[in-house]
Design a protein around this motif. Structure first.
Motif, PDB file in Angstrom:
ATOM      1  N   MET A   1       4.430  18.240   2.157  1.00 17.33           N
ATOM      2  CA  MET A   1       4.614  17.667   3.459  1.00 17.33           C
ATOM      3  C   MET A   1       3.647  16.488   3.640  1.00 17.33           C
ATOM      4  SD  MET A   1       4.434  19.509   7.111  1.00 17.33           S
ATOM      5  CE  MET A   1       5.947  19.163   7.911  1.00 17.33           C
ATOM      6  N   ILE A   2       4.141  15.416   4.167  1.00 14.73           N
ATOM      7  CA  ILE A   2       3.329  14.224   4.388  1.00 14.73           C
ATOM      8  C   ILE A   2       2.548  14.387   5.693  1.00 14.73           C
ATOM      9  CG2 ILE A   2       3.407  11.748   4.866  1.00 14.73           C
ATOM     10  CD1 ILE A   2       5.798  11.588   3.029  1.00 14.73           C
ATOM     11  N   ASP A   3       1.277  14.100   5.628  1.00 13.74           N
ATOM     12  CA  ASP A   3       0.426  14.152   6.817  1.00 13.74           C
ATOM     13  C   ASP A   3       0.532  12.805   7.525  1.00 13.74           C
ATOM     14  OD1 ASP A   3      -1.603  14.179   8.726  1.00 13.74           O
ATOM     15  OD2 ASP A   3      -2.999  15.255   7.423  1.00 13.74           O
ATOM     16  N   SER A   4       1.245  12.788   8.627  1.00 11.03           N
ATOM     17  CA  SER A   4       1.499  11.528   9.329  1.00 11.03           C
ATOM     18  C   SER A   4       0.230  10.921   9.932  1.00 11.03           C
ATOM     19  CB  SER A   4       2.561  11.721  10.413  1.00 11.03           C
ATOM     20  OG  SER A   4       2.112  12.666  11.361  1.00 11.03           O
ATOM     21  N   ARG A   5      -0.832  11.713  10.027  1.00  9.08           N
ATOM     22  CA  ARG A   5      -2.092  11.172  10.554  1.00  9.08           C
ATOM     23  C   ARG A   5      -2.829  10.346   9.518  1.00  9.08           C
ATOM     24  NH1 ARG A   5      -5.005  16.364  11.619  1.00  9.08           N
ATOM     25  NH2 ARG A   5      -3.716  16.862   9.837  1.00  9.08           N
ATOM     26  N   THR A   6      -2.724  10.711   8.250  1.00 12.10           N
ATOM     27  CA  THR A   6      -3.489  10.009   7.219  1.00 12.10           C
ATOM     28  C   THR A   6      -2.635   9.095   6.339  1.00 12.10           C
ATOM     29  OG1 THR A   6      -3.276  11.895   5.714  1.00 12.10           O
ATOM     30  CG2 THR A   6      -5.265  11.801   7.116  1.00 12.10           C
ATOM     31  N   ALA A   7      -1.324   9.263   6.364  1.00  9.34           N
ATOM     32  CA  ALA A   7      -0.439   8.455   5.513  1.00  9.34           C
ATOM     33  C   ALA A   7      -0.630   6.952   5.709  1.00  9.34           C
ATOM     34  CB  ALA A   7       1.020   8.858   5.719  1.00  9.34           C
ATOM     35  N   PRO A   8      -0.773   6.446   6.936  1.00  9.49           N
ATOM     36  CA  PRO A   8      -0.975   5.001   7.090  1.00  9.49           C
ATOM     37  C   PRO A   8      -2.256   4.508   6.408  1.00  9.49           C
ATOM     38  CG  PRO A   8      -0.335   5.959   9.186  1.00  9.49           C
ATOM     39  CD  PRO A   8      -0.612   7.103   8.243  1.00  9.49           C
ATOM     40  N   TYR A   9      -3.281   5.362   6.348  1.00 14.63           N
ATOM     41  CA  TYR A   9      -4.538   4.973   5.705  1.00 14.63           C
ATOM     42  C   TYR A   9      -4.408   5.029   4.183  1.00 14.63           C
ATOM     43  CZ  TYR A   9      -5.961   5.486  10.471  1.00 14.63           C
ATOM     44  OH  TYR A   9      -6.021   5.366  11.839  1.00 14.63           O
ATOM     45  N   ALA A  10      -3.605   5.972   3.702  1.00 19.32           N
ATOM     46  CA  ALA A  10      -3.335   6.030   2.267  1.00 19.32           C
ATOM     47  C   ALA A  10      -2.558   4.794   1.827  1.00 19.32           C
ATOM     48  CB  ALA A  10      -2.559   7.302   1.929  1.00 19.32           C
ATOM     49  N   ALA A  11      -1.554   4.415   2.615  1.00 21.49           N
ATOM     50  CA  ALA A  11      -0.779   3.207   2.305  1.00 21.49           C
ATOM     51  C   ALA A  11      -1.670   1.978   2.343  1.00 21.49           C
ATOM     52  CB  ALA A  11       0.383   3.064   3.287  1.00 21.49           C
ATOM     53  N   PHE A  12      -2.586   1.925   3.306  1.00 19.07           N
ATOM     54  CA  PHE A  12      -3.539   0.813   3.392  1.00 19.07           C
ATOM     55  C   PHE A  12      -4.419   0.755   2.152  1.00 19.07           C
ATOM     56  CE2 PHE A  12      -8.035  -0.097   4.539  1.00 19.07           C
ATOM     57  CZ  PHE A  12      -7.938  -1.475   4.596  1.00 19.07           C
ATOM     58  N   ALA A  13      -4.941   1.912   1.716  1.00 21.51           N
ATOM     59  CA  ALA A  13      -5.811   1.949   0.532  1.00 21.51           C
ATOM     60  C   ALA A  13      -5.063   1.461  -0.706  1.00 21.51           C
ATOM     61  CB  ALA A  13      -6.352   3.364   0.317  1.00 21.51           C
ATOM     62  N   MET A  14      -3.833   1.900  -0.865  1.00 19.62           N
ATOM     63  CA  MET A  14      -3.022   1.485  -2.010  1.00 19.62           C
ATOM     64  C   MET A  14      -2.734  -0.013  -1.927  1.00 19.62           C
ATOM     65  SD  MET A  14      -1.294   2.822  -4.735  1.00 19.62           S
ATOM     66  CE  MET A  14      -0.986   4.506  -4.314  1.00 19.62           C
ATOM     67  N   ARG A  15      -2.384  -0.499  -0.742  1.00 17.93           N
ATOM     68  CA  ARG A  15      -2.093  -1.915  -0.536  1.00 17.93           C
ATOM     69  C   ARG A  15      -3.328  -2.760  -0.821  1.00 17.93           C
ATOM     70  NH1 ARG A  15      -1.959  -2.796   5.221  1.00 17.93           N
ATOM     71  NH2 ARG A  15      -3.784  -4.090   4.980  1.00 17.93           N
ATOM     72  N   LEU A  16      -4.475  -2.324  -0.355  1.00 19.27           N
ATOM     73  CA  LEU A  16      -5.722  -3.051  -0.560  1.00 19.27           C
ATOM     74  C   LEU A  16      -6.088  -3.108  -2.047  1.00 19.27           C
ATOM     75  CD1 LEU A  16      -8.091  -4.471   0.880  1.00 19.27           C
ATOM     76  CD2 LEU A  16      -9.224  -2.240   0.949  1.00 19.27           C
ATOM     77  N   ALA A  17      -5.979  -1.981  -2.735  1.00 19.90           N
ATOM     78  CA  ALA A  17      -6.297  -1.945  -4.165  1.00 19.90           C
ATOM     79  C   ALA A  17      -5.372  -2.865  -4.960  1.00 19.90           C
ATOM     80  CB  ALA A  17      -6.199  -0.512  -4.688  1.00 19.90           C
ATOM     81  N   LEU A  18      -4.090  -2.831  -4.644  1.00 22.90           N
ATOM     82  CA  LEU A  18      -3.131  -3.695  -5.338  1.00 22.90           C
ATOM     83  C   LEU A  18      -3.427  -5.163  -5.048  1.00 22.90           C
ATOM     84  CD1 LEU A  18      -0.555  -3.669  -7.135  1.00 22.90           C
ATOM     85  CD2 LEU A  18       0.764  -3.698  -5.005  1.00 22.90           C
TER      86      LEU A  18
END
Length: 133
Positions: A1-18
């Motif tokens: 199950m995706i945690d909707s509270r932290t998913a935007p921050y995970a996407a941000f971290a991945m976007r920033l690293a890329l």
């Protein structure tokens, strides 16, 4: 199950690293190898030399767009194609990037990372979203 509270921050971290990775590669091509040197390298591996210039531009500008979250989904989708094409240079070298001339593990990992950003979306702290909410 995706945690909707932290998913935007995970996407941000991945976007920033890329984005940082793209900036590092693009600026290295621009300032260390030089555009002419990068064009020569492209020719030595069978790509048209002129492609070095749009690749450098994409890596620098696209990297900045990813870091700041400007149309990040679209940039990441384009990056999937660019990274896959770059990976083809390494297919004959085996899996591990520590192999002579680099294997395909790292560029394909980056390709998948770009795909994840394209699918997940811009994430938190995006300056200009790729899609309307």
């Amino acid at each position: 199950m995706i945690d909707s509270r932290t998913a935007p921050y995970a996407a941000f971290a991945m976007r920033l690293a890329l984005g940082i990775m793209f900036l590092a590669h693009g600026l290295t091509k621009l300032f260390v190898f030089t555009p002419a040197g990068t064009a020569g390298f492209f020719e030595s591996i069978g790509f048209p030399g002129f492609l070095a210039y749009p690749v450098i531009a994409f890596e620098v500008v696209g990297g900045l767009f990813l870091v700041f979250g400007v149309y990040a989904r679209w940039i990441a989708a384009i990056a999937v194609v660019q990274l896959f094409v770059a990976s083809t240079v390494h297919f004959g070298n085996g899996w591990s990037f520590t192999n002579a001339n680099g294997g395909w593990e790292y560029p394909i990992f980056l390709c998948v990372t770009a795909l994840v950003v394209a699918l997940l979306g811009d994430g938190a702290f995006a300056a200009k979203s790729s899609v309307k909410a």
